[in-house]
Design a protein around this motif. Structure first.
Motif, PDB file in Angstrom:
ATOM      1  N   ARG A  99       0.912  -1.163  -0.157  1.00  0.00           N
ATOM      2  CA  ARG A  99      -0.151   0.049  -0.159  1.00  0.00           C
ATOM      3  C   ARG A  99       0.983   1.085  -0.153  1.00  0.00           C
ATOM      4  O   ARG A  99       0.480   2.242  -0.549  1.00  0.00           O
ATOM      5  CB  ARG A  99      -1.000  -0.191   1.011  1.00  0.00           C
ATOM      6  N   ARG A 103      -0.145   3.025  -3.260  1.00  0.00           N
ATOM      7  CA  ARG A 103      -0.963   4.334  -3.020  1.00  0.00           C
ATOM      8  C   ARG A 103      -2.262   4.559  -3.635  1.00  0.00           C
ATOM      9  O   ARG A 103      -2.772   5.604  -4.119  1.00  0.00           O
ATOM     10  CB  ARG A 103      -0.004   5.470  -2.861  1.00  0.00           C
ATOM     11  N   GLY A 104      -2.955   3.289  -3.758  1.00  0.00           N
ATOM     12  CA  GLY A 104      -4.277   3.412  -4.460  1.00  0.00           C
ATOM     13  C   GLY A 104      -4.300   3.566  -6.207  1.00  0.00           C
ATOM     14  O   GLY A 104      -5.399   3.708  -6.511  1.00  0.00           O
ATOM     15  N   ARG A 105      -3.094   3.435  -6.714  1.00  0.00           N
ATOM     16  CA  ARG A 105      -3.039   3.699  -8.151  1.00  0.00           C
ATOM     17  C   ARG A 105      -3.691   2.309  -8.904  1.00  0.00           C
ATOM     18  O   ARG A 105      -3.904   2.442 -10.046  1.00  0.00           O
ATOM     19  CB  ARG A 105      -1.468   3.603  -8.516  1.00  0.00           C
ATOM     20  N   THR A 108      -6.859  -2.209  -5.026  1.00  0.00           N
ATOM     21  CA  THR A 108      -5.770  -2.894  -4.099  1.00  0.00           C
ATOM     22  C   THR A 108      -6.951  -3.626  -3.034  1.00  0.00           C
ATOM     23  O   THR A 108      -7.723  -2.867  -2.319  1.00  0.00           O
ATOM     24  CB  THR A 108      -5.017  -1.930  -3.327  1.00  0.00           C
ATOM     25  N   ALA A 135      -3.516   3.757   6.022  1.00  0.00           N
ATOM     26  CA  ALA A 135      -3.300   2.908   4.937  1.00  0.00           C
ATOM     27  C   ALA A 135      -4.843   2.821   4.322  1.00  0.00           C
ATOM     28  O   ALA A 135      -5.023   2.375   2.981  1.00  0.00           O
ATOM     29  CB  ALA A 135      -2.648   1.758   5.147  1.00  0.00           C
ATOM     30  N   ARG A 137      -7.001   4.679   3.465  1.00  0.00           N
ATOM     31  CA  ARG A 137      -7.111   5.550   2.145  1.00  0.00           C
ATOM     32  C   ARG A 137      -6.643   4.795   0.806  1.00  0.00           C
ATOM     33  O   ARG A 137      -7.130   5.410  -0.519  1.00  0.00           O
ATOM     34  CB  ARG A 137      -6.663   6.741   2.304  1.00  0.00           C
ATOM     35  N   TRP A 138      -5.700   4.025   0.830  1.00  0.00           N
ATOM     36  CA  TRP A 138      -5.010   3.322  -0.299  1.00  0.00           C
ATOM     37  C   TRP A 138      -5.652   1.917  -0.342  1.00  0.00           C
ATOM     38  O   TRP A 138      -5.005   0.978  -1.107  1.00  0.00           O
ATOM     39  CB  TRP A 138      -3.540   3.213  -0.102  1.00  0.00           C
ATOM     40  N   THR A 139      -6.560   1.451   0.235  1.00  0.00           N
ATOM     41  CA  THR A 139      -7.324   0.137   0.344  1.00  0.00           C
ATOM     42  C   THR A 139      -8.507   0.158  -0.072  1.00  0.00           C
ATOM     43  O   THR A 139      -9.455   0.825   0.370  1.00  0.00           O
ATOM     44  CB  THR A 139      -7.244  -0.374   1.659  1.00  0.00           C
ATOM     45  N   ASP A 140      -8.800  -0.433  -1.388  1.00  0.00           N
ATOM     46  CA  ASP A 140     -10.322  -0.470  -1.986  1.00  0.00           C
ATOM     47  C   ASP A 140     -11.276  -1.382  -1.177  1.00  0.00           C
ATOM     48  O   ASP A 140     -12.384  -1.048  -1.006  1.00  0.00           O
ATOM     49  CB  ASP A 140     -10.527  -0.926  -3.365  1.00  0.00           C
TER      50      ASP A 140
END
Length: 381
Positions: A99, A103-105, A108, A135, A137-140
């Motif tokens: 992550r 960073r959410g690209r 995830t 983290a 925020r970067w996790t679907d």
């Protein structure tokens, strides 16, 4: 989903996670997904490679340390080489590095397989918990193996989408074991006729609580002098556990060392009671496997256990309580009618978990995420 590329990433390779990820991989490969597994090797690499995944080596140590920068750089290179549509991160180390790099690209998914902050105390616990909150925020989506694991995350301030996909027992794992008689299996493992046997199958580590079971064992032997305790598996805690056996004078304790899954399941089947004395869990697979094999279980009241072992299917005791643990084990080994009733109820309970529902739901979840996301982005250095 035939054109989809999925990358599973894990630093843990020789735990029950290997079988969980292996089941996911097998289902995904059968449904046309191109699956890659990045891990340090071990059982996870062998198992997932045999079930249809491409396996690449990710040289990651189990815990945090000075090598994390190099681990992150290698992860970035693996990602750029594969360019997956979905990245599924398993356990704390992969969750941290994956992550932080992505960073959410790219869509995830993170599976904690028991929250990392449960393993530490004090300032370190606050630091780890702070990271997990950040983290999100970067996790679907966070995939939890039990409702209790999800609820623990929510109670500790983790805000984001969480889905519960319970651990399951696949028929192919237990049916070959059940096809043999217990007497035959016990003889093959060197268990003498009539000897009561308690089995604990798990990685030898503080999390799994074998030290508590060793502390409890002299009380079991005092009540049942001929009883044997078999600790199935290996791990970093083995020297300390062997020393504890000597220190408390626990007789009749046997360490198997590393074994493959069929032998581990055979020990469950051969047992008179399966003991899971964990300090924390997400949802242990061992009680489900034991119940599917018709064996009574004693477990601790940690996340996921109450879902695995509902009332009437086994004994649940507080964690880190040797006296309560010994009492439950003695009850199972001496009250044969109660043990038989619990084993029968447990077998019926386990039958409800046999299948690949969670694997199917996970694949649907990937599809849902992809419908709402753009193609994978390049990760900048």
């Amino acid at each position: 989903m035939s054109s989809v590329q999925v990358l599973h990433v894990s630093h843990a390779v020789n735990t029950g996670l290997a079988h969980c990820v292996g089941d996911y991989v097998e289902y995904q490969a059968k449904h046309g997904v191109h699956v890659t597994v990045a891990c340090p090797g071990g059982r996870l690499a062998a198992l997932t490679g045999a079930r249809g995944a491409d396996v690449v080596t990710w040289r990651a140590a189990r815990g945090p340390g000075p090598g994390m920068l190099a681990e992150a750089q290698q992860f970035r290179r693996i990602f750029e080489d594969i360019r997956p549509d979905v990245v599924h991160l398993h356990c704390a180390k992969a969750g941290l590095i994956g992550r932080a790099v992505l960073r959410g690209r790219v869509p995830t998914v993170f599976s904690p397989h028991a929250w990392s902050f449960q393993a530490v105390d004090g300032a370190l616990r606050r630091l780890v918990l702070g990271w997990e909150r950040h983290a999100m925020r970067w996790t679907d989506v966070v995939v939890c193996v039990s409702a209790a694991e999800r609820d623990t995350g929510v109670a500790h301030g983790l805000r984001g989408r969480m889905e519960v996909l319970p651990n399951a027992v696949l028929p192919g794992a237990v049916e070959p074991i059940r096809a043999r008689s217990r007497q035959e299996v016990r003889e093959s493992l060197g268990v003498e006729p009539g000897v009561p046997v308690a089995v604990c199958t798990a990685r030898l580590a503080r999390q799994k609580g074998q030290d508590v079971l060793i502390d409890a064992w002299p009380a079991v032997r005092a009540a049942i002098p001929g009883a044997r305790l078999v600790l199935v598996g290996d791990g970093v805690a083995r020297p300390a556990l062997e020393a504890a056996v000597e220190e408390v004078g626990a007789e009749g304790v046997h360490f198997t060392g590393p074994v493959d899954r069929s032998i581990a399941l055979s020990w469950l089947y051969a047992s008179d009671v399966v003991v899971c004395p964990s300090r924390w869990e997400g949802m242990s697979l061992v009680p489900l496997e034991a119940m599917a094999l018709g064996r009574p279980v004693v477990v601790t009241a940690v996340d996921g256990m109450a879902e695995s072992v509902p009332p009437g299917t086994g004994w649940i005791v507080p964690p880190e309580d040797p006296e309560a643990l010994a009492g439950a084990v003695v009850t199972v080994l001496t009250d044969h009618e109660a043990a038989r009733a619990a084993a029968d109820a447990g077998r019926r309970r386990a039958a409800l978990t046999i299948g690949d529902d969670s694997s199917a739901r996970l694949l649907d979840l990937y599809g849902e995420l992809l419908r709402g996301r753009r193609p994978p982005a390049t990760v900048s250095s």
